[in-house]
Design an enzyme around this catalytic site. Structure first.
Site, short mmCIF file in Angstrom:
data_model
loop_
_atom_site.label_atom_id
_atom_site.label_comp_id
_atom_site.label_asym_id
_atom_site.label_seq_id
_atom_site.Cartn_x
_atom_site.Cartn_y
_atom_site.Cartn_z
N ARG A 1 4.96 0.42 -6.01
CA ARG A 1 4.66 -0.46 -4.88
C ARG A 1 3.91 -1.44 -4.92
NH1 ARG A 1 6.63 2.32 -0.42
NH2 ARG A 1 4.96 1.22 1.40
N LYS B 1 13.98 -13.73 -12.37
CA LYS B 1 13.61 -12.79 -13.19
C LYS B 1 12.65 -13.12 -14.29
CE LYS B 1 14.48 -9.75 -11.61
NZ LYS B 1 15.18 -9.60 -10.50
N GLU C 1 18.52 -16.22 -9.69
CA GLU C 1 18.27 -14.88 -9.97
C GLU C 1 17.85 -14.98 -11.55
OE1 GLU C 1 17.54 -12.69 -8.38
OE2 GLU C 1 17.50 -10.86 -9.52
N TRP D 1 -2.80 -2.53 -1.51
CA TRP D 1 -2.53 -4.16 -2.04
C TRP D 1 -3.14 -4.94 -1.16
CZ3 TRP D 1 0.85 -8.06 -0.51
CH2 TRP D 1 1.23 -8.94 -1.28
N CYS E 1 0.80 -1.25 0.05
CA CYS E 1 -0.07 -0.07 0.01
C CYS E 1 0.85 1.32 0.08
CB CYS E 1 -1.02 0.05 1.47
SG CYS E 1 -2.02 -1.29 1.37
N ASN F 1 -1.52 1.55 6.02
CA ASN F 1 -0.47 0.73 5.41
C ASN F 1 -0.15 -0.43 6.32
OD1 ASN F 1 1.19 -0.69 4.02
ND2 ASN F 1 2.98 1.11 3.73
N GLY F 2 -0.35 -1.62 6.34
CA GLY F 2 0.15 -2.46 7.49
C GLY F 2 -1.06 -3.33 7.67
N HIS G 1 19.03 -35.94 -10.36
CA HIS G 1 18.39 -36.68 -9.38
C HIS G 1 16.73 -36.25 -9.69
CE1 HIS G 1 21.91 -37.83 -7.85
NE2 HIS G 1 22.35 -36.61 -7.75
N GLU H 1 9.22 -14.17 -12.78
CA GLU H 1 8.15 -13.00 -12.29
C GLU H 1 7.69 -11.98 -13.19
OE1 GLU H 1 10.27 -10.38 -9.49
OE2 GLU H 1 12.21 -10.66 -10.35
N LYS I 1 6.47 -4.16 -4.87
CA LYS I 1 7.78 -3.93 -4.51
C LYS I 1 8.20 -3.85 -3.39
CE LYS I 1 11.72 -2.06 -6.25
NZ LYS I 1 12.66 -2.93 -7.04
#
Ligand code: F6R
Length: 608
Positions: free
Chosen positions: A27, A485, A481, A75, A2, A101-102, A504, A488, A603
């Site tokens: 965000r 990338k 990484e 969010w 948020c 926010n939270g 394996h 996502e 974010k």
């Protein structure tokens, strides 16, 4: 996560709020809303979806007159994304409006108490308890009501609050979620992050935990939870306004990839003095560095991946045992932190809830905590014993690139400093490593210049269903990484595997035409990884190899190769990651994905 904005001044608030919210879009959010006091009452407009829906609804803010207001991008955590669950939230008489926010952890208990007293709830959010609780405690003194709420609620919150009965004041409150106040000649602003205020001011106050700001047109006052006034110093933000915007590139991610040479140089250069590595911020004497018995690295996502690389680098150069864990696991696994353990928390935002909780736990257990953080004044930066800042500047694209690269540099510096103090590298070796470090920015530049070749290759794989990244040692860390990338931002299923582990189980997924990206930068492991390439090729895979310049042998084993400039074995990740970032970027574009704001992602992950 948020985003909060607020404004009080002489200008119309709504367009300022919408503009501020647009700077916080990075965000991640699924709905947005604003509330403005028009001189008589508080009016509100909110809508599910992108900010442009809200802008259209309010005719770019024109339908909401007034010079005092708050805004929010949500969010979803408690309650699905919807108009009704969007913020701001009202009390029943619409005399109080709140953005949050939270997470309010004890909201169910408070909701039951309030319902028993006749309060009616309209949304599924945890936030709504805050506004009704404010209503319950408000007897004409807003500060008193706010502190009573703060004593009652548990969890994390940054709040922006309007009281219709106090029309010349904007209230801001913070505990464990970021919030800043900006002072400007044309009014004062609050926001979750710096990009939202840069247009108006560079003088910013970071609200600390359990602090309240009372903001009027001309004045700012700060209080603690006992209603005592406290003094705070403002911080001058040096960031370029341009730096927080797209600056000519098609996407923030592309811009930020191209900012990597600068991010690396800015992180590196201030710590190189007269051919030596000087990290004053470390706050550790030589005795303390020598006394480190173990390093525990804790982080999330890509920051965790830099931690995996750091394990190889720190163990290899400084010969200190290193353990790496993801923060959400670390914090709940009852870890053992023996005396002499240095805990390193890595975070771009400095607000990641799990990483922050891990930091607090490590401190409680008596460990010294070093944070590697990008956002100055963030929670992790402020709570750690010492901070090694990465100077990557604001990162807007959800998928990290330049902060990741800067984090790698911070780790190399740390490893070399520790190695120097502990005598595990000679003076000559140190000099060579420093020369290699200094070359990294121009080597990255060179790789970025080669983007067309990668774009052409990426165009062939736009329709790929599964992609596998393999490597050994540090190459495995790069694979992690590269795979993240890709998945996502392009939504293609992808996995990273330690190359030797493939047989394996995972090798059964390889079939005709499956793309395998093989990282082959560790000279002593060339032959081993080439055997793994042969194994997947035998099963029909198409292999793209990323390897060191000069290793032309690879062309016999793979189908396509990309070369990175020569560096020593510890720093290859800084170079090999560039073609992997570009590859993901171009695939994402080719598939028409929202590169900068991939679906379902935020974010700054300020909830666990
Ligand atoms: C991936 C990405 C995330 C973050 C993770 C930690 O591109 O950006 O995986 O690395 O959410 O965030 P910070 O570094 O802010 O703690």
């Amino acid at each position: 996560m948020c985003g909060i904005v607020g404004y009080i001044g002489e200008s119309q608030a709504a367009p300022i709020l919408l503009d501020g919210l647009s700077k916080l879009e990075y965000r991640g959010y699924d709905s947005a809303g604003i509330a403005v006091f028009d001189g008589g009452q508080i009016n509100m407009s909110k809508a599910k979806g992108r900010l442009k829906v809200l802008s259209e609804l309010t005719h770019d803010g024109a339908t909401l007159p007034g010079t005092l207001g708050i805004g929010h991008t949500r969010w979803a955590t408690h309650g699905a994304p919807s108009d009704i669950n969007s913020h701001p939230h009202f009390n029943e008489s619409k005399s109080i409006a709140v953005v949050h926010n939270g997470i309010i952890e004890n909201y169910i208990k408070i909701k039951k108490m309030l319902e028993a007293k006749g309060y009616k709830f309209v949304s599924d959010t945890d936030t709504e308890v805050v506004v009704h609780l404010l209503d319950y405690y408000y007897k004409g003194n807003a500060l008193e009501a706010i502190t009573k709420v703060m004593h009652r609620v548990e969890g994390s919150y940054a709040l922006g609050i309007l009281f219709a009965e106090e029309p010349d004041k904007l209230y801001a409150v913070r505990k464990d979620s970021p919030l800043i106040v900006g002072k400007s000649e044309n009014g004062n602003v609050i926001a979750s992050d710096v990009p939202a205020v840069l247009k108006y001011t560079r003088d910013v106050y970071f609200i600390d935990n359990e602090e309240i700001a009372i903001i009027s047109k001309e004045d700012l006052k700060f209080y603690n939870v006992y209603e005592e006034e406290i003094q705070k110093e403002s911080v001058k933000i040096e960031w370029d306004v341009e730096a927080a915007e797209k600056g000519g590139y098609e996407h923030f991610m592309l811009k930020e990839m191209h900012e990597q040479p600068k991010a690396v140089a800015d992180t590196l250069n201030p710590r190189l003095k007269d051919g030596k590595i000087v990290i004053d911020e470390l706050n550790m004497t030589e005795e303390e560095i020598n006394a480190v018995k173990k390093i525990m690295i804790v982080a999330c996502g890509s920051a965790y991946h830099t931690g995996v690389t750091a394990k190889y680098v720190l163990e290899g150069l400084a010969r200190i045992p290193v353990e790496v864990d993801v923060a959400s696991e670390f914090r709940y696994r009852n870890p053992i932190l023996e005396e002499g353990t240095l805990v390193i928390i890595i975070s771009q935002s400095g607000e990641t809830a799990d990483s922050l909780a891990a930091l607090r736990m490590a401190k409680e257990m008596g460990s010294k905590v070093l944070a590697i953080v990008n956002v100055v004044g963030s929670s992790i930066a402020r709570e750690a014993d010492s901070v090694l800042y990465t100077w990557a500047g604001p990162e807007i694209a959800v998928a990290t690139t330049k902060a990741y690269s800067a984090q790698l540099i911070a780790h190399y510096l740390l490893a070399l400093k520790f190695a120097e103090v502990r005598g595990t590298v000679s003076e000559d070796e140190l000099k060579d490593y420093i020369e290699d470090l200094k070359r990294i920015p121009e080597q990255i530049e060179l790789l970025l210049g080669n983007r067309e070749k990668i774009q052409k290759f990426a165009n062939r794989y736009v329709a790929a269903k599964d992609v596998f990244f393999i490597g050994r040692g540090i190459d495995y860390a790069i694979s992690l990484e590269g795979s993240l990338k890709l998945k996502e931002i392009s939504y293609i299923h992808s996995e990273a595997y330690a190359a030797g582990e493939l047989k394996h189980g995972t090798i059964s997924l390889i079939e005709d035409g499956t793309l395998v990206v093989a990282l082959v930068t560790q000279e002593e492991l060339y032959k081993k990884t080439i055997s793994n390439i042969v194994e997947v090729k035998t099963r029909g895979a198409f292999v793209l190899a990323v390897t060191n310049a000069g290793n032309t042998e690879i062309e016999k084993a793979s189908d396509y190769s990309i070369y990175i400039p020569k560096t020593n074995k510890y720093f290859t990740n800084s170079l090999a990651v560039i073609p992997l970032q570009l590859f993901s970027y171009y695939i994402s574009i080719g598939r028409g994905c929202d590169v900068d704001k991939p679906r379902n992602l935020a974010k700054s992950v300020t909830v666990e």
